[in-house]
Write an enzyme that holds these catalytic residues in place. Structure first.
Site, PDB file in Angstrom:
ATOM      1  N   GLY A 155      30.718  35.138  39.241  1.00 19.32           N
ATOM      2  CA  GLY A 155      30.100  34.806  40.529  1.00 19.32           C
ATOM      3  C   GLY A 155      28.843  35.648  40.690  1.00 19.32           C
ATOM      4  N   ARG A 156      28.500  35.880  41.958  1.00 20.72           N
ATOM      5  CA  ARG A 156      27.244  36.600  42.238  1.00 20.72           C
ATOM      6  C   ARG A 156      27.237  37.991  41.612  1.00 20.72           C
ATOM      7  NH1 ARG A 156      28.043  33.976  47.901  1.00 20.72           N
ATOM      8  NH2 ARG A 156      30.072  34.913  47.522  1.00 20.72           N
ATOM      9  N   ILE A 157      28.368  38.736  41.754  1.00 18.02           N
ATOM     10  CA  ILE A 157      28.394  40.121  41.258  1.00 18.02           C
ATOM     11  C   ILE A 157      28.431  40.129  39.733  1.00 18.02           C
ATOM     12  CG2 ILE A 157      29.689  42.296  41.283  1.00 18.02           C
ATOM     13  CD1 ILE A 157      30.656  41.478  44.150  1.00 18.02           C
ATOM     14  N   ILE A 237      36.532  46.241  38.954  1.00 16.76           N
ATOM     15  CA  ILE A 237      35.980  46.453  40.304  1.00 16.76           C
ATOM     16  C   ILE A 237      36.366  45.275  41.201  1.00 16.76           C
ATOM     17  CG2 ILE A 237      34.048  47.952  39.661  1.00 16.76           C
ATOM     18  CD1 ILE A 237      32.239  45.401  39.923  1.00 16.76           C
ATOM     19  N   ALA A 238      37.380  44.491  40.767  1.00 17.70           N
ATOM     20  CA  ALA A 238      37.742  43.279  41.517  1.00 17.70           C
ATOM     21  C   ALA A 238      38.881  43.588  42.491  1.00 17.70           C
ATOM     22  CB  ALA A 238      38.098  42.182  40.544  1.00 17.70           C
ATOM     23  N   ARG A 239      40.110  43.428  42.038  1.00 15.71           N
ATOM     24  CA  ARG A 239      41.286  43.792  42.827  1.00 15.71           C
ATOM     25  C   ARG A 239      42.349  44.290  41.858  1.00 15.71           C
ATOM     26  NH1 ARG A 239      38.288  43.745  46.492  1.00 15.71           N
ATOM     27  NH2 ARG A 239      38.408  42.607  48.471  1.00 15.71           N
ATOM     28  N   GLU A 268      47.079  50.328  45.988  1.00 16.95           N
ATOM     29  CA  GLU A 268      46.161  51.232  46.685  1.00 16.95           C
ATOM     30  C   GLU A 268      46.417  51.257  48.197  1.00 16.95           C
ATOM     31  OE1 GLU A 268      42.496  49.148  45.321  1.00 16.95           O
ATOM     32  OE2 GLU A 268      41.987  49.017  47.451  1.00 16.95           O
ATOM     33  N   HIS A 286      38.047  52.700  45.465  1.00 18.60           N
ATOM     34  CA  HIS A 286      37.561  51.413  46.001  1.00 18.60           C
ATOM     35  C   HIS A 286      36.237  51.591  46.763  1.00 18.60           C
ATOM     36  CE1 HIS A 286      39.083  47.190  47.303  1.00 18.60           C
ATOM     37  NE2 HIS A 286      37.768  47.211  47.229  1.00 18.60           N
TER      38      HIS A 286
HETATM   39  C1  GLV Z   1      35.367  45.043  48.464  1.00 18.89           C
HETATM   40  O1  GLV Z   1      36.260  45.151  47.693  1.00 18.89           O
HETATM   41  C2  GLV Z   1      34.949  43.791  49.020  1.00 18.89           C
HETATM   42  O2  GLV Z   1      35.641  42.786  48.807  1.00 18.89           O
HETATM   43  O3  GLV Z   1      33.923  43.762  49.697  1.00 18.89           O
END
Ligand code: GLV
Length: 324
Positions: A155-157, A237-239, A268, A286
């Protein structure tokens, strides 16, 4: 009478002032911990809420909140929302896309670098006073420039990370996503679509950026980790739920992969003690979108969603359609 808004967690004072100028605000500036009961109780008095990714909005909560009309999440991810249940209860859901893309991609890349170049481990070594002399192999890590970057979720990230890898670090970028990007975007990013197994087999560094839903729970488990090169690194860096943490801990402990950088965790804010015991991990709480400027933009967008919804009946970044 002004609509009543719950601000679930502490927020920038400027944003609180903005909300107070439009709404009757019930705020949690002291950061009291919500129990499931106090959360429902607080929300049940309100017409709207500014929530974070840690605040659940599900059928049980909605049943206790008949006056609720909108929940504005200060996050791009919204797995704390049961969107179909919100739609059924005629509660609008909004998130904060776009404003955090580049900042989150910066952090993803930083975590990749820190993981590959063993920054946390070497810093602990230095602080412990164990640095006595130069050695040819002292914290020798994995090459980043010119290596193969595998991105799961484009996606964007994911695209912003691909751009950094290809254009900034001369990396070969491969990605896997349910849908392929248009050829022109692939060309611009210098990214090639591959099957999921090939991504794990070929990448020197795998970065996870796919949105969480139950269908992607434990997308990375023992079999995916077994495909990876022993020299490879994994960044999430997702979930947390995307990775089977027990399988990851075993792979890291046995050096079946070289290292991992994790900003998100299955339970978490609790972190699996098995991860804490490992040297070959970089662990952060996070914070991928956490710069002052970006968090301010996220808070402003969440506040604007509430303001626009109650003043004009339309939010800026809705996730569902709800008739007024
Ligand atoms: C952070 O994890 C977000 O979803 O913005």
């Amino acid at each position: 009478m002004k609509p009543r808004i719950l601000v679930a967690r502490p927020i920038f004072p400027e944003i609180l002032d903005l909300l107070v100028s439009h709404f009757d605000v019930l705020s949690n500036q002291p950061d009291s911990v919500w129990t499931p009961e106090s959360w429902k109780q607080g929300l049940s008095q309100c017409h709207g809420a500014l929530t974070t990714g840690a605040d659940p909005i599900n059928a049980d909560v909605l049943a206790a909140c008949p006056n609720l009309r909108i929940c504005a999440n200060m996050a791009v991810g919204f797995n704390n929302f049961d969107v179909p249940a919100m739609t059924a209860a005629r509660v609008l859901a909004t998130n904060t896309p776009d404003v955090l893309t580049e900042t989150t991609a910066d952090f993803g890349f930083a975590l990749l670098m820190a993981t590959a170049r063993r920054m946390a481990e070497s810093e602990h070594f230095l602080r412990a006073g164990r640095w006595t002399q130069w050695r040819y192999d002292l914290f020798a890590g994995a090459e980043v420039h010119g290596s193969t970057l595998g991105i799961l979720g484009m996606g964007r990230i994911g695209q912003a990370i691909a751009r950094r890898g290809a254009h900034g670090f001369g990396m070969k970028v491969i990605y896997h996503n349910r849908s392929r990007l248009p050829q022109v975007t692939e060309g611009e990013l210098r990214a090639t679509w591959v099957g999921k197994e090939d991504l794990f087999r070929q990448a020197d560094h795998v970065v996870l950026v796919l949105p969480y839903s139950p269908s992607v729970h434990h997308t990375v488990g023992a079999s995916e980790l077994a495909l990876m090169k022993p020299s490879a690194t994994l960044v999430n860096i997702a979930r947390g739920g995307i990775v089977d943490e027990a399988a990851l801990i075993a792979a890291l402990r046995e050096r079946r992969i070289s290292a991992a950088g994790l900003d998100v965790f299955e339970g978490e804010p609790q972190v699996n003690p098995g991860l804490l015991a490992l040297d070959n991990v970089v662990l952060t709480p996070h914070i991928a979108s956490a710069t002052i400027a970006t968090r301010m933009k996220m808070a402003k967008l969440a506040a604007d969603n509430l303001i626009e919804f109650f003043s004009r009946g339309q939010a800026m970044t809705p996730l569902n359609e709800v008739s007024a």
